[in-house]
Design an enzyme around this catalytic site. Sequence first.
Site, PDB file in Angstrom:
ATOM      1  N   GLU A   1      10.545   0.678  10.203  1.00  0.00           N
ATOM      2  CA  GLU A   1      11.552   1.728  10.053  1.00  0.00           C
ATOM      3  C   GLU A   1      10.837   3.022  10.391  1.00  0.00           C
ATOM      4  OE1 GLU A   1      13.194   4.722   9.305  1.00  0.00           O
ATOM      5  OE2 GLU A   1      13.002   4.334   7.158  1.00  0.00           O
TER       6      GLU A   1
ATOM      7  N   LYS B   1       0.853  -1.195   0.000  1.00  0.00           N
ATOM      8  CA  LYS B   1       0.000   0.000   0.000  1.00  0.00           C
ATOM      9  C   LYS B   1       0.883   1.236   0.000  1.00  0.00           C
ATOM     10  CE  LYS B   1      -1.877   2.419   3.358  1.00  0.00           C
ATOM     11  NZ  LYS B   1      -1.692   3.786   2.818  1.00  0.00           N
TER      12      LYS B   1
ATOM     13  N   GLU C   1       9.911  14.667  16.603  1.00  0.00           N
ATOM     14  CA  GLU C   1      10.228  14.691  15.177  1.00  0.00           C
ATOM     15  C   GLU C   1       9.332  15.729  14.498  1.00  0.00           C
ATOM     16  OE1 GLU C   1      11.196  11.247  12.110  1.00  0.00           O
ATOM     17  OE2 GLU C   1       9.072  11.295  12.562  1.00  0.00           O
TER      18      GLU C   1
ATOM     19  N   CYS D   1      13.588  10.625   7.631  1.00  0.00           N
ATOM     20  CA  CYS D   1      13.612   9.964   8.936  1.00  0.00           C
ATOM     21  C   CYS D   1      14.962  10.192   9.622  1.00  0.00           C
ATOM     22  CB  CYS D   1      13.315   8.491   8.779  1.00  0.00           C
ATOM     23  SG  CYS D   1      14.234   7.732   7.458  1.00  0.00           S
TER      24      CYS D   1
ATOM     25  N   GLY E   1       7.123   4.622   8.684  1.00  0.00           N
ATOM     26  CA  GLY E   1       6.245   5.745   8.997  1.00  0.00           C
ATOM     27  C   GLY E   1       6.435   6.205  10.432  1.00  0.00           C
TER      28      GLY E   1
END
Length: 488
Positions: free
Chosen positions: A260, A185, A391, A294, A238
């Site tokens: 991850e 997806k 983040e 990331c 994500g």
Amino acid sequence: MPAAKPIAKPTIRQTRLMINNEWVDASDGNTFETLNPATGEVLAKVAHATAKDVDVAVKMARRALESGPWSKMDAPERGRLMYRLADRIEQEAEELAALESLNCGKTIVDSRGDIGGVVNTLRYYAGWADKIEGKTVPVRGNFLSYTLRQPVGVCGQIIPWNFPLLMLAWKWGPALACGNTVVMKTAEQTPLSAMRLAQLAVDVGFPPGVINLLAGLGETTGDAMVKHPDIDKIAFTGHVDTAKLIQKNASPTLKRLTFELGGKSPNVVFADADMDAAIEGAFHAIYFHCGQCCTAGSRLFVEKKIHKEFVQRLAAEAKKRKVGDPMDESTQQGPQVSQEQLDKILGYIQSGQKQGATLVVGGERIGSSGYFVSPTIFDDVKDDMDIARDEIFGPVVSVLPFEGMDEVVERANKTNYGLAAGVWTRDVSKAHTYARRVKAGTVWVNCYHVVDTTTPFGGFKMSGQGRENGEAALDHYTETKTVTVKLD
Ligand code: NAI
Ligand code: MG
């Protein structure tokens, strides 16, 4: 030299779901809109996969795994198909890059770089296809024991919007090399480039059901994948909170999980560093792809002796940055991916000001259409401020002055994350000491964002589980089977 001009808008050829090598609408006919982040305009309506569509894709992937041509294909032949796909992508690189920039907002120069990474990744794993070997094991007694490395099965892969095609390649590469089948997806923000690439996979001859590509939201399509009893593994990239939810929702079926996730990566500059290189590196560490990485070097620790000068010079660079149309080759920074991300970033900028950090440069939205943010620097940031802990995923760096190795290692590690870390110094001993002590899956010495398909990539602590890239990824896409034979 002629002035660079914007490249042409690419044609959008696919907007539906690819199941069993055929393009189909969602079972209930529903669609969602995908936008151009540089303008906010709707680019296309894309099929929104239902739980029923997920189920059909899984059935096709299961059939391809158990009884289709893929299940009987020799390993070198699997590799050849992957090489063919890489070649085909190389031929279509310019169109794929344009589609990526249009839908994701990435500058065309960066998109071209990503396509190069996609090609490298597929070739690297194509080479692995016939080199994944078991062992013969010296057991006690008169037995022969050996191991087989077999595919995990039907792999559900859920990817984000910041590197749509590269994340696809990181997940297809090892999955296909090991003989698995895939139900992927894409992120709801960026479905288009993957659709084009999936068609190329059909064109080069991947058998039906081996690769299935769905589009849809996380809470609908993604959730149905996570809960599906016949998906053997979920590979997810994500947000950490999404991973926590996936872990919970996958627990009734005990799927294999690899994650991850994000980071708040410390980038440390010692006073003895090559100053020009460190400024350029710190700049690239945070502003590459608008901070939507990331591994972004979002906590910039600068040794007190050089701190003021360093920040001044970094700010001078930030003011020069050319922000604008991602389809223009001279643009250095495009838009953030969505209104949601724009609002999140502006919220953190407000919080930084409210909590007492010094706004040195930037801090504003640029224009009123599209999701552009000026390169932003906060100085005198304290470890417990939100901008130093969370983040942000935008072009916002927090500068944290420090004194000495012990202090900076302790502060660098004071986070739940552990994805990447950077260090700038001319002292070999300092560099290796930091590399050994910092808790991160990747450490860069006098460089940043150097990610190669050949080296393992992933996180300590809440930045992830498992590794992607390199030989390490193969462990997460194979099951090891022990076979023991009694000898006469
Ligand atoms: P997200 O984690 O919600 O989305 C990533 C992918 O997961 C998308 O394909 C999404 O549809 C899917 N997803 C969402 N909820 C799901 C669920 N319940 N079950 C299954 N799949 C689900 O991230 P989002 O909302 O796009 O971005 C929010 C923040 O996440 C960003 O601001 C950034 O901090 C972080 N992020 C980190 C990334 C990384 O590379 N590690 C990439 C993208 C976002
Ligand atoms: Mg989300």
